[in-house]
Design an enzyme around this catalytic site. Structure first.
Site, short mmCIF file in Angstrom:
data_model
loop_
_atom_site.label_atom_id
_atom_site.label_comp_id
_atom_site.label_asym_id
_atom_site.label_seq_id
_atom_site.Cartn_x
_atom_site.Cartn_y
_atom_site.Cartn_z
N TYR A 1 0.80 -1.23 0.00
CA TYR A 1 0.00 0.00 0.00
C TYR A 1 0.82 1.28 0.00
CZ TYR A 1 -4.17 -2.77 0.24
OH TYR A 1 -5.19 -3.65 -0.08
N LYS B 1 1.31 -15.88 3.18
CA LYS B 1 1.70 -16.61 1.96
C LYS B 1 3.22 -16.83 2.06
CE LYS B 1 0.15 -18.36 -1.79
NZ LYS B 1 -0.87 -19.40 -1.87
N ASP C 1 -4.89 -18.48 1.09
CA ASP C 1 -5.90 -19.05 0.18
C ASP C 1 -6.72 -20.13 0.89
OD1 ASP C 1 -3.40 -20.23 0.20
OD2 ASP C 1 -3.47 -20.94 -1.86
N ASP D 1 -7.36 -6.46 3.76
CA ASP D 1 -8.32 -5.72 2.94
C ASP D 1 -9.30 -6.71 2.31
OD1 ASP D 1 -9.57 -3.82 1.42
OD2 ASP D 1 -7.83 -3.26 0.24
#
Ligand code: ATP
Length: 332
Positions: A124, A171, A204, A228
């Site tokens: 971001y 991840k 995921d 988010d």
């Protein structure tokens, strides 16, 4: 006691939901002196910047702000006002409680989890560059400082609010250094809290487990982008974006705002559900020490949903923003 709070209505449905929220706060008898400021598109048109200096100065002076959603253009245009506010004021912890609302029909009835999203870095920073013609790089920035700060905030919240389990989404199988650091710091901080268990799930798989059975989660600790995305996913588990509140907290300042965006598709039509911003205001009242007023508003919201007659369109009803607010005021 009189409180001084910055109010940023924002864009799109912002004015409508902010107006409803102010009415409810007034009716609950809280003494707030509002300092009206702008951010987002409205500010850009007026003063050439999405976050004017006057807005930042006001929040720095008051310490607390209530903010409606702001519009950010896609694939071009100005930087997100939200990102600027969060980075300028170092609002590193984004807190989003996601709870089933009795009386609101949704796929699940027993969701009660709190999302902690790192709010200041990851992707971001918006640092993108073209390294060779046709090849772009977006920098994901991860620092020890920010990873430690958000992990500390998460476990401190868990201890204070009697929550017992933190799940870290990541991840780190692919991003071994950056997400690896986020994960490592979370486990290090967890060692200081023997009463709170900590595990990690690849993000995921976490999405799949959330939509299969969200009741298995207590708190989620996520870096900026995953936080988010999963915030909207979790909102969908309990009835949608019209219901889920949020807070952006740093060491010095706090900005309270709903998870939803400016919803341009329904702006100006009196269709917006103000519940998410009203519940964000409840979080603000708790932060300000106004526990009685916070509880009164919470109970009133609950009773309107339990009675089941007055619903905005996002929840399958016909009520306008004003009609819903009127019902809430009556319940108060
Ligand atoms: P952003 O990029 O700022 O998140 P967005 O357009 O992707 O914005 P939202 O503005 O949050 O996402 O809206 C997504 C959908 O949810 C829209 O169809 C919108 O009408 C609906 N929605 C969002 N907030 C509300 C609300 N408070 N009341 C009713 N519907 C809402």
């Amino acid at each position: 006691m009189r409180h001084h709070v910055t109010l940023i209505p924002g864009d799109g449905i912002g004015e409508e939901v902010a107006e409803a929220t102010l009415e409810v706060l007034k009716a609950a008898g809280v003494d707030i002196q509002w300092d009206h400021q702008s951010a987002g598109l409205a500010a850009l048109y007026k003063s050439g910047t999405p976050v004017p200096k006057a807005t930042l100065d006001s929040i720095r002076k008051n310490g607390v702000a209530l903010k409606g959603p702001t519009t950010t253009p896609v694939a071009s245009g100005h930087r997100s006002a939200n990102v600027i506010l969060r980075q300028e004021l170092d609002l590193y912890a984004c807190i989003r409680p996601v709870k089933s609302v009795p009386g609101v029909k949704s796929r699940y009835e027993n969701v009660d989890l709190v999302i902690f999203r790192e709010n200041t870095e990851g992707l971001y920073g918006g640092q993108e560059l073209e390294v060779t013609k046709g090849t772009f790089v977006a920098l994901k920035v991860v620092t020890e400082h920010a990873c430690t700060a958000i992990a500390n905030a998460t476990f401190a919240y868990a201890a204070k609010h009697n929550r017992h389990h933190v799940t870290v989404g990541h991840k780190a199988n692919i991003l071994k250094l950056s997400d690896g650091l986020f994960l490592h710091r979370a486990y290090q901080v967890a060692e200081q809290y023997p009463g709170i268990t900590c595990n990690d799930v690849i993000v995921d798989a976490l999405c799949m487990r959330l939509v299969t059975d969200p009741s298995q989660f207590d708190m989620l600790l996520l870096e900026n982008l995953y936080g988010d995305i999963l915030s909207d996913l979790c909102a969908g588990l309990v009835g949608g974006l019209g219901l889920v509140p949020g807070a952006n907290i740093g060491n010095d300042y706090a900005v309270f705002e709903a998870v939803h965006g400016s919803a341009p598709d329904i702006a100006g039509q009196g269709l917006a559900n103000p519940t998410a911003l009203i519940k964000s205001a409840v979080m603000m009242l708790q932060h300000l020490g106004e526990q009685t007023a916070a509880a009164r508003i919470d109970t009133a919201v609950e009773s309107v949903f339990l009675q089941g007659h007055v619903r905005t369109r996002d929840l399958g009803g016909q009520a306008t923003t004003q009609e819903f607010t009127k019902a809430l005021l009556a319940a108060l």
